[in-house]
Scaffold this motif. Sequence first.
Motif, PDB file in Angstrom:
ATOM      1  N   GLU A  81     -61.416  68.390   4.052  1.00  0.00           N
ATOM      2  CA  GLU A  81     -60.943  67.469   5.024  1.00  0.00           C
ATOM      3  C   GLU A  81     -59.722  66.603   4.520  1.00  0.00           C
ATOM      4  N   ALA A  82     -58.717  66.362   5.405  1.00  0.00           N
ATOM      5  CA  ALA A  82     -57.569  65.618   4.745  1.00  0.00           C
ATOM      6  C   ALA A  82     -56.906  64.575   5.947  1.00  0.00           C
ATOM      7  N   PRO A  83     -56.403  63.333   5.351  1.00  0.00           N
ATOM      8  CA  PRO A  83     -56.102  62.347   6.188  1.00  0.00           C
ATOM      9  C   PRO A  83     -54.810  62.713   6.703  1.00  0.00           C
ATOM     10  N   ILE A  84     -54.502  62.666   8.115  1.00  0.00           N
ATOM     11  CA  ILE A  84     -52.931  63.175   8.283  1.00  0.00           C
ATOM     12  C   ILE A  84     -52.645  62.124   9.607  1.00  0.00           C
ATOM     13  N   SER A  85     -51.708  61.665   9.518  1.00  0.00           N
ATOM     14  CA  SER A  85     -51.064  60.701  10.515  1.00  0.00           C
ATOM     15  C   SER A  85     -50.829  61.545  12.000  1.00  0.00           C
ATOM     16  N   ILE A  86     -50.949  60.440  13.018  1.00  0.00           N
ATOM     17  CA  ILE A  86     -50.842  61.006  14.334  1.00  0.00           C
ATOM     18  C   ILE A  86     -49.462  60.962  14.494  1.00  0.00           C
ATOM     19  N   SER A  87     -48.790  62.233  14.920  1.00  0.00           N
ATOM     20  CA  SER A  87     -47.381  62.129  15.292  1.00  0.00           C
ATOM     21  C   SER A  87     -46.841  62.042  16.743  1.00  0.00           C
ATOM     22  N   SER A  88     -48.069  62.276  17.511  1.00  0.00           N
ATOM     23  CA  SER A  88     -47.729  62.047  18.914  1.00  0.00           C
ATOM     24  C   SER A  88     -47.836  60.549  19.561  1.00  0.00           C
ATOM     25  N   SER A  89     -47.269  60.373  20.663  1.00  0.00           N
ATOM     26  CA  SER A  89     -47.303  58.773  21.170  1.00  0.00           C
ATOM     27  C   SER A  89     -48.466  58.866  21.824  1.00  0.00           C
ATOM     28  N   PRO A  90     -48.875  57.563  21.740  1.00  0.00           N
ATOM     29  CA  PRO A  90     -50.265  57.135  22.706  1.00  0.00           C
ATOM     30  C   PRO A  90     -49.902  57.547  24.057  1.00  0.00           C
ATOM     31  N   THR A  91     -48.792  57.201  24.695  1.00  0.00           N
ATOM     32  CA  THR A  91     -48.391  57.431  26.263  1.00  0.00           C
ATOM     33  C   THR A  91     -48.728  58.996  26.419  1.00  0.00           C
TER      34      THR A  91
END
Length: 301
Positions: A81-91
């Motif tokens: 498992e690895a932490p990864i930032s979300i790159s897409s917009s919440p919109t």
Amino acid sequence: MHAPATKVAIHPFSDPGPEQTGAQLMHANPYRPWPARITSITELTATEKLFEFRFIDDRIRAAFHQQPGQFVELSIFGVGEAPISISSSPTKEGFIELCVRRTGRFTERLHQMQCGDIVGIRGPFGRGFPINDMRGHDVLLVAGGLGIAPLRSLINNIHDERSEFGKVTIIYGSKNPSEVMFRHQFEMWKHRKDFDLYLTVDVPDDTWDGEVGLVTKPFEHLEIDADNTFGALCGPPVMYRFVVQEMRKKNISYDRIYMSFERHMKCGVGKCGHCQIGHQYCCIDGPVFNYWEAKNIQESM
Ligand SMILES: Cc1cc2nc3c(=O)[nH]c(=O)nc-3n(C[C@H](O)[C@H](O)[C@H](O)COP(=O)(O)OP(=O)(O)OC[C@H]3O[C@@H](n4cnc5c(N)ncnc54)[C@H](O)[C@@H]3O)c2cc1C
Ligand code: FES
């Protein structure tokens, strides 16, 4: 009088019953990865790919809402498992995008996966950029290298709600042209009047017609309304001190300078202590901190 909230007990390994909502399911056990299918893979550079994922359970898909700057814990069954930032917009709802650099065992395995393969995702976790405070103000966004991954979520969110923000300036620096990610998107935006975009590389080649120099170089041209501007930055640790200095030279208030920090993480929910620095847990108090918080963190390291 409000009726007392109903507590839903769900065993971690039980099959979710049809009566629970997606939000109840996710909150009942934050350690449980939810199966998600890879629905698109885009090669960005020789070492980075953009993956699009869709949760298989409709309820999780509908309930998953992130803030720009938050991250997920991505698991590959049998690997880790690895932490990864979300790159897409919440919109953009119904899917999430993660931009992943191939650096070791886990990310190497992910890069070998194909559309249709199933992974596990839990989250979203952490505190992201204060987008609601930024509304109505100018925003200066500065990314270096892979720092564009979390910042892209904020950039695309601002793009999709453009009328709610003042002047938007984006500075994105890479080592050389072959490492510029999302080049197509930024090339299109270069001609837009509602974004001031500066792409810069340390070392150019024949194909490059943008700026040359460190990510701080475009600050020479910037006209900033300091009282009305928020700064957001993400990149390699060495970049932070110099970009903050430039933002301060433009008189942007320390309280309005936000930056994202990466620490080694495991649980993502403030329990295991892996990401602790001083009295802060990077996974729940961050990964986005304002200047004062970040300064306290660095002094405790
Ligand atoms: C909040 C957060 C957001 C992140 N967002 C992204 C992202 O958007 N895209 C991306 O490509 N990477 C991101 N990372 C880093 C990513 O988690 C690591 O690259 C990944 O865990 C490496 O695993 P590996 O087995 O492939 O490599 P390894 O061989 O284990 O390590 C390669 C590198 O990754 C670092 N690393 C390893 N494990 C972790 C961990 N648990 N937490 C943080 N760093 C670790 C190591 O220090 C080393 O520098 C993020 C990390 C954090 C904490
Ligand atoms: S990752 Fe476990 S406490 Fe932060």
